[in-house]
Design an enzyme around this catalytic site. Structure first.
Site, PDB file in Angstrom:
ATOM      1  N   GLY A   1       0.823  -1.196   0.000  1.00  0.00           N
ATOM      2  CA  GLY A   1       0.000   0.000   0.000  1.00  0.00           C
ATOM      3  C   GLY A   1       0.862   1.252   0.000  1.00  0.00           C
TER       4      GLY A   1
ATOM      5  N   GLY B   1       0.449  -5.219   0.626  1.00  0.00           N
ATOM      6  CA  GLY B   1      -0.720  -5.216  -0.236  1.00  0.00           C
ATOM      7  C   GLY B   1      -0.504  -5.917  -1.563  1.00  0.00           C
TER       8      GLY B   1
ATOM      9  N   GLU C   1       5.563  -5.792   7.849  1.00  0.00           N
ATOM     10  CA  GLU C   1       4.832  -4.763   8.601  1.00  0.00           C
ATOM     11  C   GLU C   1       5.399  -4.444   9.979  1.00  0.00           C
ATOM     12  OE1 GLU C   1       2.397  -6.098   5.300  1.00  0.00           O
ATOM     13  OE2 GLU C   1       3.460  -7.208   6.846  1.00  0.00           O
TER      14      GLU C   1
ATOM     15  N   ASP D   1      -1.358  -7.888   7.237  1.00  0.00           N
ATOM     16  CA  ASP D   1      -2.781  -7.740   6.935  1.00  0.00           C
ATOM     17  C   ASP D   1      -3.054  -8.332   5.557  1.00  0.00           C
ATOM     18  OD1 ASP D   1      -1.436  -5.731   5.500  1.00  0.00           O
ATOM     19  OD2 ASP D   1      -3.093  -4.306   5.674  1.00  0.00           O
TER      20      ASP D   1
END
Length: 359
Positions: A73, A121, A144, A152
């Site tokens: 992301g 992502g 992360e 995630d």
């Protein structure tokens, strides 16, 4: 690819069909195709259009440029939104995670070219697909914890199902997996040399996905994790992050001791939340359930100091010297970790398990 300021601006996702295939090309090569909210919406709209279009039999996702499919992301945008106390990031995650679930249950072959860098992502838009291709250049990671965040985009579900404790190791350290290790841990399916991807893409316009891939798949190159699994399984079986770090340090294995040092540089809060999330995901029977939990964790991270600080240190100022709050593992209590799993003021994701999600 055009460069120069006078050139017309190309869209951030190139969407086109050729023969029997629909192609989605992430097109921000200078940012290693980092995902924006608009890109997520474009991908979802294309999947909607193609789902019931009999002319499109296979979907292919790939990245523009030479560096990778997708670096994740747009975390600089997340940093700015978090500092401003905005809501744009929550809206982005809500749509992104729904897209991840949709990819996992998509009724047509979804072929992901996981070439080069595939992180965060980028894993979400590829590793839930039904046909996942890696190359000798693949570097796949969920990094992360290094920015005060937790895996995630369904990462806890994927890594929670890896053999032994390999997924826990990848989740906590953010270590990169090459082609062999990606296939070993269940993040990918087939190895195709990078030079053959254009020919594979052309074959997918003419042939069913399974036939096309079979023409180009080659033996999987050896990875590194299989040989490290004895100490990884032994050390990461400890009940707590502190216990894992202690076992790594006491193992007598130089690589394990280096790993302990790596972990001590990560966000203590994120490490504890990530370990709990991986173990929680192992007991879940659907990707949707994991994404619902990850949405809570992500929203909790957004309001914590470590996410802004981690992105500042790694991406904005690039001093690589984050000052975590709290600064040590001992200061992060079980109550602190549990609070990340509680319902957040931002609301729930609310995905329901659907048939075809469990790969």
């Amino acid at each position: 690819m055009s460069h120069g300021t006078a050139d017309p601006v190309e869209p951030d996702v190139l969407v086109h069909t050729e023969g029997r295939a629909g192609f989605l090309t992430l097109n921000r090569p200078r940012a290693i195709n980092a995902l924006t909210h608009a890109m997520v919406r474009t991908l979802d709209a294309a999947l909607t259009a193609w789902e019931h279009d009999p002319a499109v039999e296979t979907v292919v996702i790939r990245g523009a440029g030479e560096r990778g499919l997708c670096a994740g992301g747009d975390i600089r945008a997340i940093h700015d939104d978090a500092r401003a106390g905005g809501t744009a990031t929550v809206a982005f995650w809500r749509d992104e995670y729904r897209l991840n679930a949709r990819i996992a249950r998509y009724p047509k072959p979804y072929v992901a070219f996981m070439d080069g860098i595939v992180m965060g992502g980028g894993v979400g838009v590829s590793a839930h697909g039904s046909v996942r291709i890696v190359t000798e250049r693949s570097r796949i990671a969920m990094p992360e914890t290094g920015i005060g965040f937790v895996p995630d985009v369904g990462g806890t579900f994927l890594l929670g199902r890896a053999p032994g404790e390999l997924g826990t190791h990848l989740a906590l350290t953010g270590a990169q997996a090459g082609a062999g290790d990606a296939i070993l841990t269940g993040l990918a399916d087939h190895f195709v040399p990078a030079a053959d991807l254009p020919a594979l893409a052309e074959a997918l316009t003419r042939l069913p996905a399974a036939e096309a891939v079979a023409l180009f798949a080659r033996p999987v190159p050896p990875g590194e994790l299989a040989g490290r699994r004895p100490w990884i399984d032994a050390c990461y079986a400890a009940a707590t992050v502190e216990g894992i770090v202690e076992r790594l340090g006491d193992s007598g294995v130089p690589e394990a001791k280096d790993t302990a040092t790596t972990l001590l540089g990560r966000s203590p809060t994120a490490l504890k939340a990530a370990l709990a999330a991986i173990r929680h995901a192992r007991g879940l029977d659907s990707l949707e359930s994991a994404l619902n939990t990850e949405f809570r964790l992500s929203c909790a991270a957004l309001s914590s100091p470590d996410l802004v600080e981690g992105i500042r240190a790694q991406v904005v100022d690039k001093d690589r010297d984050p000052r975590w709050t709290p600064a040590t593992l001992a200061e992060v209590t079980e109550r602190d970790t549990a609070a990340w799993f509680a319902p957040q003021p931002t609301g729930e994701l609310g995905l329901t398990p659907a048939e075809g999600t469990d790969r």
